[in-house]
Design a protein around this motif. Structure first.
Motif, PDB file in Angstrom:
ATOM      1  N   ASP A 144       0.796  -1.223   0.000  1.00  0.00           N
ATOM      2  CA  ASP A 144       0.000   0.000   0.000  1.00  0.00           C
ATOM      3  C   ASP A 144       0.831   1.277   0.000  1.00  0.00           C
ATOM      4  OD1 ASP A 144       0.900  -0.492   2.580  1.00  0.00           O
ATOM      5  OD2 ASP A 144      -1.102  -0.663   3.449  1.00  0.00           O
ATOM      6  N   PHE A 145       1.729   1.413   0.990  1.00  0.00           N
ATOM      7  CA  PHE A 145       2.458   2.668   1.150  1.00  0.00           C
ATOM      8  C   PHE A 145       3.959   2.452   0.991  1.00  0.00           C
ATOM      9  CE2 PHE A 145      -1.191   2.756   4.202  1.00  0.00           C
ATOM     10  CZ  PHE A 145      -2.019   3.541   3.413  1.00  0.00           C
ATOM     11  N   THR A 146       4.630   3.488   0.563  1.00  0.00           N
ATOM     12  CA  THR A 146       6.074   3.387   0.336  1.00  0.00           C
ATOM     13  C   THR A 146       6.819   3.006   1.603  1.00  0.00           C
ATOM     14  OG1 THR A 146       6.410   5.739   0.788  1.00  0.00           O
ATOM     15  CG2 THR A 146       5.936   5.115  -1.501  1.00  0.00           C
TER      16      THR A 146
ATOM     17  N   ILE B  90      -8.144   3.289   2.371  1.00  0.00           N
ATOM     18  CA  ILE B  90      -8.525   4.637   2.802  1.00  0.00           C
ATOM     19  C   ILE B  90      -8.355   4.763   4.306  1.00  0.00           C
ATOM     20  CG2 ILE B  90     -10.442   6.276   3.005  1.00  0.00           C
ATOM     21  CD1 ILE B  90     -11.554   5.136   0.405  1.00  0.00           C
ATOM     22  N   LEU B  91      -8.900   3.810   5.040  1.00  0.00           N
ATOM     23  CA  LEU B  91      -8.810   3.870   6.501  1.00  0.00           C
ATOM     24  C   LEU B  91      -7.394   3.591   6.974  1.00  0.00           C
ATOM     25  CD1 LEU B  91     -12.155   2.116   7.541  1.00  0.00           C
ATOM     26  CD2 LEU B  91     -11.699   4.535   7.102  1.00  0.00           C
ATOM     27  N   ARG B  92      -6.687   2.722   6.282  1.00  0.00           N
ATOM     28  CA  ARG B  92      -5.291   2.466   6.636  1.00  0.00           C
ATOM     29  C   ARG B  92      -4.458   3.722   6.431  1.00  0.00           C
ATOM     30  NH1 ARG B  92      -2.817  -2.244   7.220  1.00  0.00           N
ATOM     31  NH2 ARG B  92      -1.051  -1.689   5.891  1.00  0.00           N
ATOM     32  N   TYR B  93      -4.754   4.467   5.375  1.00  0.00           N
ATOM     33  CA  TYR B  93      -4.022   5.707   5.136  1.00  0.00           C
ATOM     34  C   TYR B  93      -4.167   6.642   6.328  1.00  0.00           C
ATOM     35  CZ  TYR B  93      -3.116  10.439   3.561  1.00  0.00           C
ATOM     36  OH  TYR B  93      -2.653  11.726   3.485  1.00  0.00           O
ATOM     37  N   TYR B  94      -5.388   6.825   6.814  1.00  0.00           N
ATOM     38  CA  TYR B  94      -5.592   7.748   7.925  1.00  0.00           C
ATOM     39  C   TYR B  94      -4.988   7.214   9.218  1.00  0.00           C
ATOM     40  CZ  TYR B  94      -8.489  10.791   5.091  1.00  0.00           C
ATOM     41  OH  TYR B  94      -8.923  11.660   4.129  1.00  0.00           O
ATOM     42  N   ARG B  95      -5.044   5.896   9.415  1.00  0.00           N
ATOM     43  CA  ARG B  95      -4.428   5.337  10.625  1.00  0.00           C
ATOM     44  C   ARG B  95      -2.914   5.546  10.588  1.00  0.00           C
ATOM     45  NH1 ARG B  95      -2.424   0.185  11.838  1.00  0.00           N
ATOM     46  NH2 ARG B  95      -3.488  -0.832  10.080  1.00  0.00           N
TER      47      ARG B  95
END
Length: 391
Positions: free
Chosen positions: A119-121, A166-171
């Motif tokens: 998901d994220f770098t 989406i929720l993982r991004y905010y967490r």
């Protein structure tokens, strides 16, 4: 950032045994352990990626005498049970098809293919188990340095692959971020309605994990402003956000540990029925549902802390006091006393069993609470006075 070579977990003997079994060139430490170590944060779980297919991993672990559990073989994951703690070992993968809720994957041999589906770098950093050299395919190290949570590749495309991102991004933003990624923010806002298609359990897991962080208020408020929070928690308005901010401040000032259910209660109006509906929608456990409903049943100041703890229990009393902005200091080191009067004692004094016994019990208990939990001799005196008043 912290050097991986200083981390104690990288020197674990049981991890060295795992590396020897699978081969150093066929394994990399990846994900949270690498990320959190570099940030100087405690490491809870260790994950490994490997070029070996699952059957080869199992064969090699059997040969090395390392016990394992096939926790997710369909996705190439098994858990090696080691003395220092379990390690998830997952075969490199690449996405074949996604629908926003689940992905069809194929095993891969290229480390960058595996990194590209993450998901994220900052979650796509791979560390060689012996040299601890880091492979960074998408600028994760720079993002860690900037405390920026950034999707790998196109944010909207990554979200369409798995709407939970989406929720993982905010967490992750609440936990690690200080520099906002505009593309990520816009992608989350634009695709927020897709959260409706996720299982309620997955939404609840991410929401409670976010609320359990030290201070998620700013992130939760931004979720509200960007239209994300109304999709998953439409009952929350500006007053709920203000209550959350006040609760977090009270917890911090009084040394109370963060608690996601208490904070969820702050976001909701003081309406037990609404709390019950939210708990059912999020598929919370029975204990969580009961607790959320009780915390929503608050009307005005909670009153004397000791009486509150006696009637509601110590945990509920702390929750209600914190939610109301009151001090929990009176409860520190205090033990809830047991009411030293039994119905049988009243019957022995000549009162027939039935409603009259309950009435006298309640009258004595009320006086006992008002006088600050006096001892048995005073309770005996109160009972005598109540019995005398009947004559």
């Amino acid at each position: 950032m912290v050097d991986l070579t200083t981390a104690e977990w990288t020197r674990r003997e049981d991890l060295a045994q795992l590396v020897a079994a699978l081969g150093a060139e066929n394994l990399r430490w990846v994900g949270g352990a690498v990320r959190d170590t570099l940030l100087g944060m405690p490491v809870k779980d260790i994950d490994a990626a490997t070029t070996h297919p699952p059957e080869t991993v199992m064969a090699r672990l059997d040969e090395a005498g390392i016990r394992y559990v096939p926790t997710g073989l369909d996705h190439g994951t098994l858990t090696a049970v080691l003395d220092g703690g379990p390690v998830e070992v997952t075969t490199l993968r690449k996405d074949v098809a996604t629908d926003g809720r689940r992905a069809t994957v194929a095993f891969a041999q290229d480390w960058q293919d595996d990194a590209a589906r993450r998901d994220f770098t900052i979650n796509a950093l791979y560390a060689h188990p012996e040299t601890l050299e880091i492979s960074d395919y998408f600028g994760g190290l720079a993002d860690l340095e900037a405390r920026r949570v950034r999707f790998i590749g196109d944010a909207a495309e990554r979200i369409r692959e798995d709407h939970l991102r989406i929720l993982r991004y905010y967490r992750f933003q609440a936990r690690f971020g200080s520099t906002l990624d505009e593309e990520g923010e816009e992608g989350c806002a634009a695709l927020a309605p897709t959260l409706k298609g996720l299982s309620r359990e997955r939404v609840a897991m991410e929401l409670l994990a976010l609320l359990a962080l030290p201070d998620p208020h700013e992130t939760v408020e931004r979720m509200h402003q960007r239209g994300v929070l109304p999709v998953i928690l439409p009952e929350t308005g500006s007053e709920g956000l203000e209550r959350l901010a006040a609760l977090i401040a009270a917890e911090s000032a009084q040394g109370a540990a963060p608690d996601p259910i208490r904070r969820l209660a702050a976001l909701l109006p003081a309406e037990p029925r609404t709390a019950q509906q939210v708990a059912a929608r999020l598929r919370l456990s029975n204990a969580q549902r009961k607790r959320l409903s009780r915390l929503a049943d608050r009307d005005g100041p909670p009153g004397d802390p000791h009486i509150l703890a006696y009637r509601e229990g110590m945990d509920a009393a702390r929750d209600l006091l914190l939610l109301s902005g009151k001090s929990i200091a009176p409860l520190a080191g205090w033990q809830v006393p047991e009411f030293p009067l039994r119905g049988g004692t009243i019957v022995e004094r000549g009162v027939g069993a039935g409603p009259e016994v309950a009435r006298i019990m309640q009258a004595v208990e009320r006086r006992w609470l008002e006088e600050g939990f006096p001892g048995e001799s005073r309770v005996e005196q109160m009972l005598a006075e109540e019995l005398s008043a009947r004559d």
